[in-house]
Design a protein around this motif. Sequence first.
Motif, PDB file in Angstrom:
ATOM      1  N   THR A  97      -4.712  -2.940 -17.915  1.00 22.34           N
ATOM      2  CA  THR A  97      -4.083  -2.740 -19.221  1.00 22.34           C
ATOM      3  C   THR A  97      -3.325  -3.961 -19.724  1.00 22.34           C
ATOM      4  OG1 THR A  97      -2.086  -1.848 -18.173  1.00 22.34           O
ATOM      5  CG2 THR A  97      -3.836  -0.280 -18.740  1.00 22.34           C
ATOM      6  N   GLU A 123       1.890   8.623  -8.740  1.00 24.21           N
ATOM      7  CA  GLU A 123       1.937   9.408  -9.977  1.00 24.21           C
ATOM      8  C   GLU A 123       2.507   8.577 -11.126  1.00 24.21           C
ATOM      9  OE1 GLU A 123       4.230  12.827  -9.079  1.00 24.21           O
ATOM     10  OE2 GLU A 123       2.710  13.766  -7.779  1.00 24.21           O
ATOM     11  N   ARG A 131      -0.197   5.967 -12.184  1.00 20.50           N
ATOM     12  CA  ARG A 131      -1.314   6.582 -12.907  1.00 20.50           C
ATOM     13  C   ARG A 131      -0.920   6.912 -14.350  1.00 20.50           C
ATOM     14  NH1 ARG A 131      -1.479  10.228  -8.368  1.00 20.50           N
ATOM     15  NH2 ARG A 131      -2.688   9.302  -6.649  1.00 20.50           N
ATOM     16  N   ALA A 132       0.331   7.386 -14.515  1.00 24.66           N
ATOM     17  CA  ALA A 132       0.774   7.732 -15.870  1.00 24.66           C
ATOM     18  C   ALA A 132       1.032   6.481 -16.712  1.00 24.66           C
ATOM     19  CB  ALA A 132       2.039   8.585 -15.791  1.00 24.66           C
ATOM     20  N   TYR A 186      -0.171   3.276 -16.288  1.00 25.31           N
ATOM     21  CA  TYR A 186      -1.308   2.371 -16.467  1.00 25.31           C
ATOM     22  C   TYR A 186      -2.612   3.105 -16.766  1.00 25.31           C
ATOM     23  CZ  TYR A 186       2.110  -0.742 -14.374  1.00 25.31           C
ATOM     24  OH  TYR A 186       3.258  -1.450 -14.101  1.00 25.31           O
ATOM     25  N   LYS A 187      -2.525   4.414 -17.066  1.00 27.91           N
ATOM     26  CA  LYS A 187      -3.683   5.197 -17.507  1.00 27.91           C
ATOM     27  C   LYS A 187      -4.833   5.111 -16.500  1.00 27.91           C
ATOM     28  CE  LYS A 187      -1.298   5.797 -21.261  1.00 27.91           C
ATOM     29  NZ  LYS A 187      -0.564   7.061 -21.476  1.00 27.91           N
ATOM     30  N   VAL A 188      -4.516   5.378 -15.245  1.00 28.69           N
ATOM     31  CA  VAL A 188      -5.522   5.360 -14.193  1.00 28.69           C
ATOM     32  C   VAL A 188      -6.224   6.710 -14.180  1.00 28.69           C
ATOM     33  CG1 VAL A 188      -5.965   5.060 -11.727  1.00 28.69           C
ATOM     34  CG2 VAL A 188      -4.190   3.712 -12.858  1.00 28.69           C
ATOM     35  N   LEU A 189      -7.538   6.701 -14.323  1.00 29.55           N
ATOM     36  CA  LEU A 189      -8.325   7.925 -14.327  1.00 29.55           C
ATOM     37  C   LEU A 189      -8.862   8.190 -12.938  1.00 29.55           C
ATOM     38  CD1 LEU A 189     -10.354   7.414 -17.624  1.00 29.55           C
ATOM     39  CD2 LEU A 189      -8.214   8.658 -17.298  1.00 29.55           C
ATOM     40  N   GLY A 190      -8.697   9.416 -12.439  1.00 28.10           N
ATOM     41  CA  GLY A 190      -9.203   9.761 -11.120  1.00 28.10           C
ATOM     42  C   GLY A 190      -8.219   9.385 -10.032  1.00 28.10           C
ATOM     43  N   GLN A 191      -8.600   9.687  -8.816  1.00 29.03           N
ATOM     44  CA  GLN A 191      -7.755   9.459  -7.643  1.00 29.03           C
ATOM     45  C   GLN A 191      -8.166   8.151  -6.991  1.00 29.03           C
ATOM     46  OE1 GLN A 191      -5.210  11.253  -6.482  1.00 29.03           O
ATOM     47  NE2 GLN A 191      -4.842   9.997  -4.693  1.00 29.03           N
TER      48      GLN A 191
END
Length: 419
Positions: A121, A284, A287-288, A290-295
């Motif tokens: 990002t 968590e 992911r929120a 940096y807009k990480v999709l999936g695990q």
Amino acid sequence: MIIGFSKYGHGGSGPALDYLTGYLVNGEARDPKPEVLRGDPKAVAEIIDSVPFKCRYSSGVLSFAAEDRVTPAMQEDIMDRFESAVFAGLPPDRRSIVWIKHADKGRTEMHFVVPRVDLGTGKSLNIAPPTPASRHLLDTLREAINRRYRFRDANDPECARKVSLPAHVAKLAAQAKRHGQSAKVDIRETIAEQLQKQAEAGTVTSRAGVVRFLKDQGFTIARAGVDYLTIVRPDTGERVRLTGNLFRENFCPRDLQSPSRRNDPAQLLLLERRLERLVEKRAEYHRARYKVLGQAVEPAQILEHPIYDRTRNTPPQRLQAIGTTIPPARPVVGEYAGRFVEATHGWSRSEHDLELATVRFERTNRAFANDFEQALVTAEGNRTTEVNPYQYPVTKPATRAFAMHDRDADMEPEMEVEF
């Protein structure tokens, strides 16, 4: 092992990477030469120089004690665990780091440099924000690694020094040791050695005994604080500050005893479980933000030993905790097994809390005993009685020789060196 971060991070990548990878430092050659353990210094330098933020990179070191033997396999595991903690939730293609090893100081140092940017990002990425949660994560990671490999930990009681030396004195002593020379003996070390012998012999058992010993040697007590004593040398009139376990207000000979290192599997298990929870919280957040999709698959998940069921088959998904998933062949047994595992974890946590409470109670009890004994001695020696045939005896307190708790007026700079 300790984890430390540098205050530098502004400007280009040249000064940091040149120092870490350079062969010469202040005209002296490093022996052995720095070794790149992981990452590409040139690629990291290009990313740092292209970052548009004021703080462009984060750098730090994992410093090990001289007696710690860090094998190449340990280095790989430690780097994996560190990256999985600080980069939790971020895929490997969205982060960058370089590891450089130094061994010229007689101990292992694993330096790292991280560009402060998420490559996906372009947002700023700080692996060590100044928050209690971040500090808790790094402290737990450090303690778990030290317990796993039995490395020396600066927070262990056995690492507490009898006396602390000023920074310049300790630096000169370290340089002389690296060059095979004998360092000049400091008066603080001489006094500490003599007091150590007196404490082992039972002559000195409290702070008051330390003060009496110093006065008998001709020193004058200029100031006394909670964790230090300032003396005046009789030959030169120089003021010397004494800090360390021997000179604390609540000193007890038991504090000088070095307990043996324990390899407690239950404590290591608790640390690993706590670390997993802290890593998941950071994941968590990442992911929120940096807009990480999936695990994202963390390296720590790959390193863990596989868990098998009763048919010796590995379950398709990673178990988050032992006993969370039970094969459906025997549901009744699985229910009781899950309860048993939960009770075992609760018992381990309670035992750990009880151990900490016991240690705190012993320290408090010892401090109270020392203060009470000192108060009795002071009251016995500082009371004078005047007798008048027409009045009752009047007791007046004598003048104190020096202030034991005059900390507000103490403007001396601290000169302590801790491991």
